[in-house]
Write an enzyme that holds these catalytic residues in place. Structure first.
Site, PDB file in Angstrom:
ATOM      1  N   VAL A 123      59.472  73.543 -22.117  1.00 61.61           N
ATOM      2  CA  VAL A 123      60.565  74.022 -22.951  1.00 61.61           C
ATOM      3  C   VAL A 123      61.209  72.861 -23.725  1.00 61.61           C
ATOM      4  O   VAL A 123      61.676  73.041 -24.862  1.00 61.61           O
ATOM      5  CB  VAL A 123      61.580  74.814 -22.082  1.00 61.61           C
ATOM      6  N   ASP A 124      61.199  71.681 -23.156  1.00 64.30           N
ATOM      7  CA  ASP A 124      61.732  70.486 -23.828  1.00 64.30           C
ATOM      8  C   ASP A 124      60.966  70.238 -25.136  1.00 64.30           C
ATOM      9  O   ASP A 124      61.569  70.045 -26.215  1.00 64.30           O
ATOM     10  CB  ASP A 124      61.578  69.290 -22.860  1.00 64.30           C
ATOM     11  N   SER A 172      63.424  73.355 -13.957  1.00 65.36           N
ATOM     12  CA  SER A 172      62.667  72.714 -12.849  1.00 65.36           C
ATOM     13  C   SER A 172      61.445  73.487 -12.349  1.00 65.36           C
ATOM     14  O   SER A 172      60.732  72.980 -11.487  1.00 65.36           O
ATOM     15  CB  SER A 172      63.559  72.409 -11.632  1.00 65.36           C
ATOM     16  N   GLY A 217      58.687  74.451 -13.930  1.00 61.65           N
ATOM     17  CA  GLY A 217      57.416  74.189 -14.612  1.00 61.65           C
ATOM     18  C   GLY A 217      56.801  72.911 -14.073  1.00 61.65           C
ATOM     19  O   GLY A 217      56.388  72.834 -12.910  1.00 61.65           O
TER      20      GLY A 217
HETATM   21  N1  AR6 Z   1      61.334  79.176 -23.825  1.00 61.31           N
HETATM   22  C1  AR6 Z   1      61.721  79.441 -22.550  1.00 61.31           C
HETATM   23  N2  AR6 Z   1      61.100  78.929 -21.457  1.00 61.31           N
HETATM   24  C2  AR6 Z   1      60.049  78.112 -21.675  1.00 61.31           C
HETATM   25  C3  AR6 Z   1      59.587  77.779 -22.964  1.00 61.31           C
HETATM   26  C4  AR6 Z   1      60.277  78.341 -24.074  1.00 61.31           C
HETATM   27  N3  AR6 Z   1      59.919  78.087 -25.344  1.00 61.31           N
HETATM   28  N4  AR6 Z   1      58.509  76.937 -22.843  1.00 61.31           N
HETATM   29  C5  AR6 Z   1      58.296  76.767 -21.512  1.00 61.31           C
HETATM   30  N5  AR6 Z   1      59.215  77.479 -20.805  1.00 61.31           N
HETATM   31  P1  AR6 Z   1      59.310  72.967 -17.870  1.00 61.31           P
HETATM   32  P2  AR6 Z   1      60.803  71.491 -15.797  1.00 61.31           P
HETATM   33  C6  AR6 Z   1      59.379  77.627 -19.349  1.00 61.31           C
HETATM   34  O1  AR6 Z   1      58.045  72.357 -17.411  1.00 61.31           O
HETATM   35  O2  AR6 Z   1      59.989  72.103 -14.704  1.00 61.31           O
HETATM   36  C7  AR6 Z   1      59.186  68.402 -19.611  1.00 61.31           C
HETATM   37  O3  AR6 Z   1      58.099  67.617 -19.957  1.00 61.31           O
HETATM   38  C8  AR6 Z   1      58.225  77.225 -18.452  1.00 61.31           C
HETATM   39  O4  AR6 Z   1      57.204  78.225 -18.489  1.00 61.31           O
HETATM   40  O5  AR6 Z   1      59.575  73.052 -19.334  1.00 61.31           O
HETATM   41  O6  AR6 Z   1      62.297  71.412 -15.618  1.00 61.31           O
HETATM   42  C9  AR6 Z   1      60.495  67.627 -19.615  1.00 61.31           C
HETATM   43  O7  AR6 Z   1      60.492  66.624 -20.596  1.00 61.31           O
HETATM   44  C10 AR6 Z   1      58.932  77.173 -17.108  1.00 61.31           C
HETATM   45  O8  AR6 Z   1      59.090  78.507 -16.589  1.00 61.31           O
HETATM   46  O9  AR6 Z   1      60.602  72.204 -17.232  1.00 61.31           O
HETATM   47  C11 AR6 Z   1      60.563  67.076 -18.239  1.00 61.31           C
HETATM   48  O10 AR6 Z   1      59.826  65.875 -18.130  1.00 61.31           O
HETATM   49  C12 AR6 Z   1      60.338  76.631 -17.477  1.00 61.31           C
HETATM   50  O11 AR6 Z   1      60.437  76.785 -18.902  1.00 61.31           O
HETATM   51  C13 AR6 Z   1      59.910  68.134 -17.394  1.00 61.31           C
HETATM   52  O12 AR6 Z   1      59.012  68.825 -18.259  1.00 61.31           O
HETATM   53  C14 AR6 Z   1      60.574  75.181 -17.106  1.00 61.31           C
HETATM   54  O13 AR6 Z   1      59.374  74.432 -17.229  1.00 61.31           O
HETATM   55  C15 AR6 Z   1      60.902  69.129 -16.865  1.00 61.31           C
HETATM   56  O14 AR6 Z   1      60.232  70.037 -16.019  1.00 61.31           O
END
Ligand code: AR6
Length: 179
Positions: free
Chosen positions: A39-40, A125, A127
């Protein structure tokens, strides 16, 4: 799915957080605020380079786990992005639940400070950071619900969940909170 808490609502939707028409969205960032995937990556892509410039200028030391910082929304429909840093799951014995709760609380406090009425969260957190979704959903929904019971500022907190499995976990937990 929509549930009323105090004078506000918690809503669960399946979708993409970057297109939400809300005052602020939360990002699942890392402690370096360096951008990344998930999502970032999607938020930085949609917002444009302005928010990364802002992060580097205003927060050169990053943001500790369990906290959040604010930038403008760049090209997003929302006015603000709250860059929250959730914990990396390490089995549950490293204060992960407290850190996840603190990350949500930091965003809720920023929403109040910036007089936001509507706020959207992704599932922080669960993902790349591998926090089990059922456990994360409990922390996320409980933290928001407790806040909404006592806050007049927020009208709507929307969880924007990216896949059916995550949506199902949040929906099951929210149902258990109805009684
Ligand atoms: N809209 C909503 N949710 C989303 C989207 C979107 N466009 N894209 C992905 N998700 P993650 P984390 C979901 O990995 O575990 C990054 O590299 C995804 O499917 O984004 O907190 C950062 O820079 C999952 O359910 O975040 C950090 O290094 C959720 O968002 C690290 O990942 C969170 O997944 C953070 O890891």
């Amino acid at each position: 799915m929509i549930v009323q808490f105090g004078s506000a609502r918690i809503e669960l939707v399946l979708g993409d957080i970057t297109v939400q028409q809300v005052d602020a969205i939360a990002n699942a960032a890392n402690a370096q605020l360096a951008g990344g995937g998930g999502v970032d990556g999607a938020i930085h892509l949609a917002a444009g380079p302005k928010i990364m410039e802002e992060l580097q200028r205003r927060y050169p030391d990053g943001c500790p786990t369990g906290s959040a910082v604010v930038t403008s929304g760049g090209n997003l429909p929302s006015r603000y992005v709250f860059h929250a840093v959730g914990p990396i799951w390490q089995g549950g014995g490293k204060k992960e639940s407290g850190l996840l709760e603190a990350a949500y609380q930091a965003c809720l406090s920023l929403a109040e400070k910036h007089t936001c009425r509507t706020l959207a969260f992704p599932s922080i957190s669960t993902g790349v950071y591998r926090y089990p979704v059922d456990l994360a959903a409990e922390v996320a929904l409980r933290t928001v619900a407790v806040k909404l019971e006592t806050s007049d500022q927020l009208d709507l907190v929307r969880f924007v969940l990216f896949d059916q499995g995550t949506f199902g976990s949040y929906a099951r937990v929210l149902e258990t909170m109805l009684v």
